[in-house]
Design an enzyme around this catalytic site. Structure first.
Site, PDB file in Angstrom:
ATOM      1  N   ASP A  68       0.839  -1.202   0.000  1.00  0.00           N
ATOM      2  CA  ASP A  68       0.000   0.000   0.000  1.00  0.00           C
ATOM      3  C   ASP A  68       0.873   1.251   0.000  1.00  0.00           C
ATOM      4  OD1 ASP A  68       0.773  -0.713   2.659  1.00  0.00           O
ATOM      5  OD2 ASP A  68      -0.722   0.640   3.482  1.00  0.00           O
ATOM      6  N   GLU A 133       0.030  -0.870   5.901  1.00  0.00           N
ATOM      7  CA  GLU A 133       1.114  -0.335   6.724  1.00  0.00           C
ATOM      8  C   GLU A 133       0.939   1.159   6.914  1.00  0.00           C
ATOM      9  OE1 GLU A 133       4.931   1.138   8.177  1.00  0.00           O
ATOM     10  OE2 GLU A 133       3.932   1.757   6.340  1.00  0.00           O
TER      11      GLU A 133
HETATM   12 ZN    ZN Z   1       6.840   2.324   4.134  1.00  0.00          ZN
END
Ligand code: ZN
Length: 380
Positions: A68, A133
């Site tokens: 992501d 994340e």
């Molecule tokens: Zn990163």
């Protein structure tokens, strides 16, 4: 076009803004499956997590990353469209070019090379990538680690391909991270007319002295691994908007960034004792978003250092500064965790980019680390 440039461009083209993986993990999974990896898709909530393993015994090396990316921001401010990989002035531009599609591509290629060169290697090499994340980080690596605990999955070493380098590739590796503890304080007073203070209790006045004391406290002196703990107030709110009312309540939000010289419990206790000493009627809400960790100078750190020294002739600085990463979830499994990747100067910015020469070197660096680690296993 080289393999690493090609794969990084393919990943940038997939607009995987958190938590949407946009097909990045399928692409990586297909490649690794062709090289004999066992592929598992661990989907929790809206979040895709790819767990690809080669081998079944210990020791276990996990290459960790995320597919992501943060949103592009206003697209018209980019020199080229954020999800169209573009080469300009020796750099590959696009959202995720540095954080961290180049790292994910390089780790994938390094794993392919490693198992091709060492088809019968001892232990296990694995890739773990999440699509959460940059967001809430709840259904990503945190949930995967819960699953690992349930299965009894061990992790000995974890190399995180996050952009750690500062000025040149290899100048800095992260060997730990500070902990982050959020606090939300509500102080109760008694609302009233400003002209009749004896019939009210002003929570602003009551709290001001306590806050002055809190910001002057030296919480610890730090230690060899970490700087001193920092306490920062991020929000204060009180008041009704009217200038003739003593407010009935005050709210304060703050954050501790702390190292191993303190504990979350210790900081909580010390802070609350200051509030009690000032006679406040209060409620505290705490949110521990990550414990600090510091990796011992073990086999992984040695392999990373030796690889950088051999390929670049420089010795990286071992740092614990900066924000948190998913390495914080893996460390409590008892793993040695090192973060090492490209230069981070443009991450999360408009016109994010990675140096092309650095990009070309990355797969060999990760492969070099694996080769050195496994040479150590053979000797043992
Ligand atoms: Zn990163």
């Amino acid at each position: 076009m080289s393999d690493i440039l090609d794969l990084t461009c393919e990943l940038i083209r997939r607009a995987s803004v958190t938590p949407d993986d946009a097909g990045c993990q399928a692409l990586l999974g297909e490649r690794l499956a062709r090289c004999g990896f066992t592929i598992e898709n661990l989907r929790f909530g809206d979040v895709d997590n790819l767990w690809a393993t080669h081998g079944s015994s210990g020791p276990v090396l996990v290459l960790l990353g995320h597919t992501d990316v943060v949103p592009s921001g206003p697209e018209d401010r980019w020199s080229s469209p954020p999800f169209e990989p573009t080469i300009r002035e020796g750099h590959l531009h696009g959202r995720g070019a540095a954080d961290m599609k180049s790292g994910v591509a390089a780790m994938t290629l390094a794993l392919e090379s490693f198992v091709t060169q060492n088809p019968d290697h001892a232990g296990t090499v694995a890739l773990l990538v999440t699509s959460d994340e940059e967001g809430a980080s709840i259904d990503g690596v945190k949930r995967v680690v819960e699953e690992f605990r349930r299965r009894g999955q061990r992790v000995d070493w974890c190399l995180v391909g996050e952009p750690s380098s500062q000025a040149v590739l290899g100048d800095l590796i992260r060997v730990g991270r500070r902990g982050s503890l959020h606090g939300h304080l509500t102080v109760r007073g008694i609302q009233g007319h400003v002209a009749y203070p004896d019939q009210a209790l002003n929570p602003i006045h009551a709290t001001a002295a306590a806050l002055a004391e809190l910001v002057s406290i030296r919480w610890d002196d730090g230690n060899a691994g970490f700087p001193p703990t920092s306490f920062q107030i991020s929000n204060i709110h009180s008041g009704t908007g009217a200038n003739n009312i003593i407010p009935g309540q005050l709210e304060v939000a703050f954050n501790f960034r702390y190292g191993t010289a303190s504990t979350a419990e210790g900081l909580r206790g010390r802070l609350e004792s200051v509030l009690l000493r000032h006679g406040l009627d209060f409620e505290m809400r705490w949110d521990l978003s990550g414990e600090p960790f510091l990796t011992a100078a073990g086999a992984l750190r040695k392999a990373v250092n030796e690889t950088i020294e051999a390929q670049f002739g420089i010795t990286p600085v071992a740092s614990t500064a900066g924000g948190t990463s998913d390495g914080r979830f893996i460390a409590p499994l008892g793993a040695e965790v090192v973060e090492f990747g490209p230069v981070n100067a443009t991450i999360h910015k408009i016109d994010e980019c990675v140096n092309l020469a650095d990009l070309e070197r990355l797969p060999a660096l990760y492969l070099g680390v694996m080769t050195r680690l496994w040479a150590g296993i053979k000797r043992a």
